[in-house]
Design an enzyme around this catalytic site. Structure first.
Site, PDB file in Angstrom:
ATOM      1  N   LYS A   1      -1.028   6.598  10.961  1.00 34.32           N
ATOM      2  CA  LYS A   1      -0.741   6.769  12.179  1.00 34.32           C
ATOM      3  C   LYS A   1       0.391   7.680  12.616  1.00 34.32           C
ATOM      4  CE  LYS A   1      -0.485   2.240  13.137  1.00 34.32           C
ATOM      5  NZ  LYS A   1      -0.947   1.720  11.782  1.00 34.32           N
TER       6      LYS A   1
ATOM      7  N   GLY B   1       5.741   0.266  10.074  1.00 33.23           N
ATOM      8  CA  GLY B   1       6.227   1.488   9.723  1.00 33.23           C
ATOM      9  C   GLY B   1       5.261   2.507   9.589  1.00 33.23           C
ATOM     10  N   HIS B   2       5.976   3.838   9.965  1.00 33.50           N
ATOM     11  CA  HIS B   2       5.284   4.962   9.948  1.00 33.50           C
ATOM     12  C   HIS B   2       6.043   5.972   9.202  1.00 33.50           C
ATOM     13  CE1 HIS B   2       2.922   3.529  12.980  1.00 33.50           C
ATOM     14  NE2 HIS B   2       3.748   3.604  14.018  1.00 33.50           N
TER      15      HIS B   2
ATOM     16  N   ASP C   1      -1.331   0.657   8.372  1.00 35.18           N
ATOM     17  CA  ASP C   1      -0.840   1.477   7.379  1.00 35.18           C
ATOM     18  C   ASP C   1      -1.754   2.732   7.155  1.00 35.18           C
ATOM     19  OD1 ASP C   1       1.428   0.114   6.682  1.00 35.18           O
ATOM     20  OD2 ASP C   1       0.095  -1.376   5.832  1.00 35.18           O
TER      21      ASP C   1
ATOM     22  N   GLN D   1       0.420  -1.575  14.865  1.00 38.30           N
ATOM     23  CA  GLN D   1      -0.360  -2.030  13.551  1.00 38.30           C
ATOM     24  C   GLN D   1      -1.952  -1.724  13.643  1.00 38.30           C
ATOM     25  OE1 GLN D   1       1.678  -4.445  15.288  1.00 38.30           O
ATOM     26  NE2 GLN D   1       3.416  -4.429  13.667  1.00 38.30           N
TER      27      GLN D   1
END
Length: 427
Positions: free
Chosen positions: A16, A40-41, A13, A223
């Site tokens: 990225k 999640g991005h 988180d 991650q």
């Protein structure tokens, strides 16, 4: 052969998506090499916000070819739903490439993930419940289902049946759940075959040929370093290798082809899920970081645990990844603090420790040793160069760079695509 790896240098988180998207205009291919839809991005383009879970961030850059590599585990329903959602918003997704060797998250993997976490109770790991771990376990146990299996019904049926021989015993006798039908799983998976077919290819061949043709390939970790199955805070980790070495196995390129490794760091620290977190804050500062930084998981929807910057972790990430650069994100979130503590070492059993302890017990008991740096109150979101930052913000960045062991080559000063200071080019 300009091949770059971009990965999280903390617990994930870190931003990225923003970093990958920033490079998108200069990159020919963006490759997800591990993880699944447990990551999640968030990418902000103009006034549009995109939440990506399984797709590479390069999907939003028309000139870029997004690739899902063999090291990723794929939930077909999630992938198709993401593609549909982007298409509805006018994003062209036709260039996506999907490795035929990527493993599929089956319905029984999701079921086992959820019931196992509930069974563990207080000892639960804090998984996302999306079947990621069980799918990787199947891969290692050689009973996994790969994308290519969708195109041979006989093989698919044999593999599902073999997997369920054991899993149904676990479901019925340990968890008191109903057995899962082989035919039902096969029928559900075959529905996806035609829909995925336009994207499926030999991505290992495509990527190696691209590198031979001097194309720019960016490998994107799902991650962070501290969630790596081998090098993270085990057992509170993911089930794959988001560290730089994972790019080689998860995409099928040799290590000699990697030219640069970029670590993404938040200007403070967050993590989602259970596990030790030395600098975690339980006071008003922690709540302020969570609120100002909008620290809520893109995929999980869970509030992130927040704490001050941890230089010990940053040094560790530099070492295990061979980082050549850092991208520092969310510096703007720290605006308004008179003083900003930074963890420079730990106290463990009364001793000062400056490197990450390999012992889980030691790390669990580590207490942060802080140095305090002066803060700033000026709005920095419009800064376009390093010299535009307030002097104290410049000093903070330089201190983090010195403590972390690699140059900070870019700084995020806001969530927008253009709210970034580029100090050194990554390409």
């Amino acid at each position: 052969m300009p091949a770059l790896v971009l990965l999280g240098a903390q617990w994930g988180d870190e931003g990225k998506g923003k970093a990958t998207d920033l490079l998108g205009g200069s990159v020919d291919y963006v490759v997800r090499y591990q993880g699944g839809n447990n990551a999640g991005h968030t990418v902000v383009v103009g006034d549009q916000k995109y939440a990506l879970h399984l797709l590479p961030s390069g999907i939003l850059t028309p000139e870029c070819t997004p690739v899902i590599g063999n090291g990723v585990v794929v939930d077909p329903s999630v992938l198709l739903s993401e593609l549909s959602g982007l298409n509805e918003r006018g994003v062209d997704t036709s260039k996506l490439l999907l490795s035929g060797n990527a493993h599929i998250i089956t319905p029984y993997n999701v079921t086992l993930d959820k019931v196992t976490e509930r069974f563990l109770g207080k000892r639960k790991i804090g998984t996302t419940g999306r079947g990621i771990g069980p799918t990787y376990a199947d891969k290692i146990n050689r009973v996994g289902i790969r994308v290519q299996d969708l195109y041979d019904e006989s093989i698919l049926t044999q593999k599902v049946e073999a997997a369920l021989d054991v899993k149904n015993q676990v479901l019925t006798k340990l968890f008191n759940r109903r057995a899962i039908s082989t035919d039902q799983v096969v029928e559900e998976l075959l529905v996806y075959a035609d829909k995925l077919a336009p994207y499926v290819t030999d991505t290992v061949l495509v990527l190696n040929q691209a590198l031979e043709d001097d194309k720019v390939v960016l490998f994107e970790g799902g991650q962070g370093t501290l969630l790596d199955i081998d090098h993270g805070t085990y057992p509170f980790v993911t089930s794959s290798n988001p560290t730089a070495g994972g790019a080689c196995t998860g995409a099928g390129v040799g290590p000699t082809k990697i030219s640069r490794v970029i670590g993404i760091l938040k200007a403070y620290t967050t993590r989602v899920g259970a596990g030790p977190f030395p600098t975690e804050l339980f006071d008003a500062d922690g709540e302020a970081l969570r609120r100002i930084g909008r620290e809520r998981g893109v995929t999980t929807g869970r509030d992130r645990r927040c704490g001050w910057f941890d230089a010990v972790i940053a040094r560790y990430a530099t070492r295990v990844n061979g980082l050549t650069d850092f991208f520092l994100t969310k510096l703007d979130v720290l605006t308004g603090w008179e003083e900003i503590p930074v963890c420079v070492a730990y106290e463990i059993d009364g001793k000062r420790v400056e490197e990450l302890p390999y012992s889980q017990s030691d790390f669990h008991h580590a207490k942060p040793i802080y140095e305090t740096l002066p803060g700033w109150s000026e709005d920095i979101t419009s800064a376009k160069s390093f010299s535009d930052l307030p002097k104290n913000a410049q000093a903070y960045v330089k201190a983090l760079e010195e403590m972390s062991g690699a140059p900070i080559s870019a700084i995020g000063v806001g969530p927008g695509r253009d709210e970034t200071i580029e100090i050194n080019s990554f390409i």
